[in-house]
Each structure stands twice: as C-alpha cells, then as structure tokens.
Design an enzyme around this catalytic site. Structure first.
Site, PDB file in Angstrom:
ATOM      1  N   ASP A  18       0.856  -1.184   0.000  1.00 58.62           N
ATOM      2  CA  ASP A  18       0.000   0.000   0.000  1.00 58.62           C
ATOM      3  C   ASP A  18       0.897   1.241   0.000  1.00 58.62           C
ATOM      4  OD1 ASP A  18      -2.060   1.720   0.266  1.00 58.62           O
ATOM      5  OD2 ASP A  18      -2.739   1.018   2.222  1.00 58.62           O
ATOM      6  N   ASP A 110      -3.249   2.497  -5.881  1.00 56.28           N
ATOM      7  CA  ASP A 110      -2.077   2.546  -4.990  1.00 56.28           C
ATOM      8  C   ASP A 110      -1.930   1.307  -4.107  1.00 56.28           C
ATOM      9  OD1 ASP A 110      -4.274   3.028  -3.468  1.00 56.28           O
ATOM     10  OD2 ASP A 110      -3.423   4.675  -2.344  1.00 56.28           O
ATOM     11  N   GLU A 111      -2.584   0.223  -4.451  1.00 55.87           N
ATOM     12  CA  GLU A 111      -2.523  -0.983  -3.626  1.00 55.87           C
ATOM     13  C   GLU A 111      -2.408  -2.199  -4.512  1.00 55.87           C
ATOM     14  OE1 GLU A 111      -5.709  -1.833  -0.600  1.00 55.87           O
ATOM     15  OE2 GLU A 111      -6.330   0.140  -1.289  1.00 55.87           O
TER      16      GLU A 111
END
Lengths: 437, 189
Positions: A18, A110-111
């Site tokens: 993350d 974003d993960e």
C-alpha cells in the site's frame, strides 16, 4: 484467551502493498519544495483527494472541503490532481513488484496483492527478506514510502499493511494472528461495513478476535458467504484468490464531474450530465460494451445526492439514446431552487456489443446507420482529441471551463510542453518539477 | 503497392485497434480482391520475419512493429543491407533507458553544467538511486530545490561541482540527499 487461532506459520505467503498517501507522495517526491509540507491534492474538485502525512497530522481528512482545510492548516499547499503522473507511477509500482513474482493483483491505483509462496529459493531469502527487498526497491525507485503486510491470506496481509503506517512492514504468521486481532475493532476488517458491524454488536461481537473465535457453524448460520470467507481467511486459511489477470472488461462504467461555481440553471446542469453520458458511452464503445441501464446522479452544493435509475429496452452505447432515456428522470430529480455542484452517470449491466438482441420494434437499418456514425465520431475523437465532436445537448458544458474562478487548476506537468509533445500526447515518463539549479 | 507499404498498413491497423487484422481485414487494407493474394502477402512477410503465426494460425506482431531498426554504424560508401539481418535491433527507448521503472525526466534550466555539455532546455533522463559514484552527474536535493551537479568524492569529503567556472562547488552542510543519477541526455533541434 491467548490461544492461537492456528499453529501454522505461513502456508501461503501473501503480501499487501500500500503506497503511503499516494497522490500527495507522488507530488512531494518530484518537487523538493513540497517536502515536509502539508500537501493536499484535489484542488480542481474543491475537496481533499489525498493529503500528505504532514497534513494528516494536522487533522485533515479525505473529502474535507478546502476552505475547512485552510482553517485547520493555513500553510497547506493545494495542488490540482495530475492523474497522468499518478497512473504512470502506479504502473511502475506494479511492474516493480512483478520483478519478484508474476502473481500480482492490481487492487487499486495505490494498492496491490502479491503471492510470493515458494519463492524463497529463487529469490534467495526468507519471506520477510523478500518483502524487505520489495519495499526497499519501491521506496528507492519511486522516491516515496510504502507499507507492507505479509500473512497467510489476503485479509491478514491487509491487516499487516495497515498495522504500521507510514513505511511499515508487518509480518503476521499464522500463530501470531490472534495477537493482532485482539485490539482490532471488527468494523476495521476488510469487507465489514457499518451495517454488519452494528449487526455483529447485537451478538456481542466487537473485536476482530471475537469474530474469528466464533465457531464456523455460527458464522454460516448468521452471515452470508463473503463473511464466511473473511472468517476463514482470519483463521490463516487462504480462500480469496488473487485476481492476476489484467482488466479487459467492466461491470459498470461511471463518469462524475464537478463544476464550479455551483449552478441551478437547468440547461447548464443537464449539459454537464450530457457530457458525462457522452464520455461514459465512448468508454463503453472502446471496450465493445453496451449498457442495459443507467443511473443519473445529481449532487447539490451541500453534498446531498439524488439519483434515479432507468432500464433500456435494448442494450446500447449510443450517447443520444442514453441521453433521451435519462432526460425525463433528470427533469424529475432536478429542483431549480437547489444549486448543483456535480453530475454523474453510471452505465450498468454491461455486455458485449456484438450479441445485442433487438426488440421487435427496433429498426435494424437505423441502428446500423448509428453504428457507422459513432464509429466515425470515435475515430475523429481519437485522432483530434476527445472533445472534437459532441452532441448539442453537451454544448453548455463545453463552452465554459469546468471551474471558473481559481486559476492554476491545470496540473503543472500539463503546462510544460516539450518539443514534439502536444496537449494530448506526452512522453510517458514522470517528470521532476520545481527549479533545477 | 510495395510490400513495405502494405506491411506499414498492417502495423497502423495494429496500433489503431490493438490487435492484428484478420485476412478479410488485410484484404480491405491493401485493396486486394482475393484472400489468396492476402495469403501470399502474409507468407512473404513471414519469410521476411515481419509477421509470425501462433499455433492456431492467427497472426502475431513481431519486433518490427515496435522498433526503429538499428542499421549499424554509418560507413561512407555503399551500405551493406545484410547488416540489418545480423544485428538484433533495440529501440531508442531501450538504448537510452536501463531501468524503466526508476527513470524520470527533468528539464534543465540553469547553465551550471554547460561545460559538461548540458545546456538550458535540455531533457535529462535520470535514474533514481540512493548511491552514486565519484564523477557521476547527480540530481541532489539542496535547500528545497533540485540541483544538477557532478559528484566528487575525495576521501571522506563529498562535494557537488558545477561544470562552469562561474559557480563554486557546493559543500553539503549535513547529509547529502542524492535523488537520482543522470543516465542520458536528449536534445531536440
């Protein structure tokens, strides 16, 4: 009470990775003038899309309005979102993780999840060491920090990555799971929302550990399948597979756009909706999809949402048909004494556009004709830009800029054109910004 | 129409549609009247290595779809066409960039590196790294700004030196924060 949930160590090694304050970090990493400052992105929308840890420390939260942020944090730097750069960096993040393992699920911008089971020998190190190396590579090559969780299942890995933020690496082997769950409120678990948390509270289940300690029969009796899977994952059993294939189709397509100043002009607000519909339909056509229905959404100045849904007689991706279908419901939910700030459309129940069943009353010749028209429109838009041709109903939305007033809402990168670049075609390399001495 | 022009049409189709054309579509593209002539064209292109087929017989793109052919160094006199076959072409991108995920660009504003051939307006490709060697040109973070200088390591002393007599060397007060190392320079005329 300190009895482990399972005695295994890491039968599967799943990582959850993350990025820390992703959008704000992208901005800070390319411009040293922003380092150590409270940076906020989302200026063009008037609400916080992402904030740096410096801003978080001052109490700024996501979706907060900018004038509220100014009160909390007068020295905050507001930046318009530069999605072009964010997606370039997001793609790099996934590419770097794929150097270590091919099994990567791109969960969001974003993960991601990565399965490193059985990679110890080929990557020469323990799971912990591999995770450390992935983190180190990401931190150095992207220039900002990431938080990682390592566990026997996706749910446990996700708990791990949240455990220590920013820039943490938390390994939760099977026999340690219960220690992490003991303090965790049940609503913090992935997939448990306010409704389920309230329901569980009725059964005196407040922490994640209390949830995990319930017998499986109890879970199956009182809850549905997703929660049974969640429960199994909490026992350290991996049941949720990684979705490693790239996305080639969509369940639904949404287009939302905010405009400022807010407006109560029926024609103008409808033009905004019409523009969103055109963009959504264009995306559907690009993926050769057609929608069986659509939802129209309006958001007022004070963030009240109203929406209505329609079903089409036949799946379509023709903008004018969707607009015709949504016009009456727009008129139903639009109140001229409210000021609206954004409109949106969701096309749902998408299916492949080559197997459309016409209804008895559809004129096939005319549909064929429209297919040709839209193919031409899409060609023109591809070649000369997205807004080369549009329907008259969208005219008012194109005639003015999306946001009046605040200047400098274009991301800095888009204002720099290198020789040979155009506003639509730019080099796919992220750029360092700020002065270079 | 020459084979090259026909091949280019197939390449453009591939870029426009993100897939290879069917025989039917090639027929329309190159304005042939029969699929048999398309078949012959395809075979010719396969022989030249410009097209490939998978196990099921569908067409696949080759490296010719993506790259600028590398023609070898220029020798005055007659070019040797065989050289094109011998060399494995690399794209300009591969030539300029080593680690794709770590490479960023930067436009130069000042004239402090002019003696190293880096002029204002140039585009510099840099690779994010934490460590750099003596003599490499680095991008460092100094007082909230990027600075492009040559790294000089003498014993334990580390300085950033400009390639222009007008600018004195920068001696970092505390720890030097290197963001990236220059790997190529692009200048368009």
């Amino acid at each position: 009470m300190d009895k482990p949930l399972t005695l295994v160590h890491l039968p599967r090694a799943i990582l959850h990775i993350d990025a820390d304050a992703f959008f704000a970090a992208c901005e800070q990493s390319r411009n040293p003038a922003l380092k150590g400052k409270p940076v906020i992105t989302g200026k063009e929308r008037g609400i916080v899309a992402s904030m740096s840890y410096e801003a978080k420390a001052r109490g700024v939260t996501r979706a907060m309005r900018l004038h509220e942020v100014r009160k909390l944090c007068p020295d905050a730097v507001f930046l318009p979102s530069d999605y072009e750069t964010y997606s370039l960096l997001s793609m790099r993040m996934f590419a770097i993780v794929r150097r270590f393992t091919p099994d990567v699920e791109e969960y969001s911008i974003d993960e991601c999840f990565a399965d490193i089971t059985g990679m110890q020998r080929s990557l020469r190190g323990s799971y912990q060491k591999i995770a450390e190396r992935i983190k180190q590579t990401l931190d150095v090559e992207l220039g900002f920090t990431f938080s990682l969780g390592l566990g026997p299942s996706k749910v446990i890995a996700k708990i791990g990555s949240k455990w220590k933020k920013p820039s943490g690496l938390t390994c939760i082997p099977g026999r340690e799971i219960h220690r992490y769950l003991a303090e965790l409120p049940v609503h913090k678990l992935w997939g448990i929302g306010a409704q389920t948390a309230a329901y569980l509270a009725k059964h005196r289940v407040f922490t994640a550990l209390e949830f995990a300690r319930k017998p499986e029969g109890w879970i199956m009796r009182y809850l549905t399948k997703p929660f049974v899977e969640l429960w199994q994952e909490l026992q350290g059993r991996s049941v949720l597979e990684l979705e490693t294939r790239p996305k080639d189709s969509y369940q639904s397509i949404q287009k939302f756009k905010t405009f400022s100043p807010p407006s109560n002009d029926r024609g103008f607000v409808f033009a905004q909706l019409s523009k969103n519909i055109e963009n959504a339909c264009m995306k559907a056509r690009r993926y050769h999809l057609a929608a069986s229905g659509a939802t129209c959404l309006l958001r007022t100045q004070d963030f009240r949402d109203t929406g209505l849904e329609v079903r089409f007689t036949r799946p379509t991706a023709f903008s004018h048909e969707v607009i015709q279908a949504l016009r009456p419901i727009f008129d139903e939910i639009f109140y001229p004494h409210y000021f609206y700030r954004s409109t949106g459309v969701v096309l749902f129940k998408l299916q492949s556009d080559d197997v459309i069943q016409l209804t008895l009353f559809d004129p096939p010749v005319q549909i064929e004709k429209y297919q040709r028209v839209y193919r031409a429109v899409d060609d023109l838009r591809r070649r000369y830009g997205k807004h080369t041709v549009f329907l008259g109903s969208s005219f008012d939305a194109h005639a003015f800029t999306q946001h009046v007033g605040e200047r400098g809402d274009a991301p800095e990168r888009t204002t720099i054109l290198l020789k040979g670049e155009t506003t639509r075609k730019r080099l796919s390399l992220p750029m360092f910004l700020g002065t270079v001495k | 129409m020459a084979t090259v022009a026909q091949f280019n049409k197939i390449v453009s189709f591939y870029y426009a549609h993100k897939r290879m054309p069917s025989y039917q579509e090639i027929m329309a593209l190159v304005k042939f009247r029969s699929k048999d002539s398309v078949f012959k064209l395809v075979n010719r292109l396969i022989e030249q290595g410009r097209l490939r087929k998978d196990q099921t017989g569908r067409l696949l793109p080759t490296r010719y779809f993506f790259e600028i052919p590398w023609l070898g160094s220029v020798v005055a006199g007659y070019p040797n066409p065989a050289e094109e076959e011998l060399l494995d072409p690399i794209s300009l991108e591969e030539f300029l960039i080593k680690n794709k995920e770590a490479t960023y660009m930067l436009t130069v504003t000042g004239d402090s590196m002019i003696d190293a051939g880096i002029m204002p307006g140039d585009i510099v490709l840099v690779e994010r790294r934490e460590q750099a060697n003596h003599g490499e040109i680095v991008v460092a973070q100094v007082d909230g700004e990027w600075t492009l200088k040559r790294l000089c390591k003498r014993g334990k002393k580390v300085t950033l030196e400009a390639a222009n007599k007008k600018y004195p060397p920068i001696v970092p007060k505390d720890e030097l924060r290197i963001a990236a190392v220059v790997c190529s320079l692009i200048r368009k005329y």
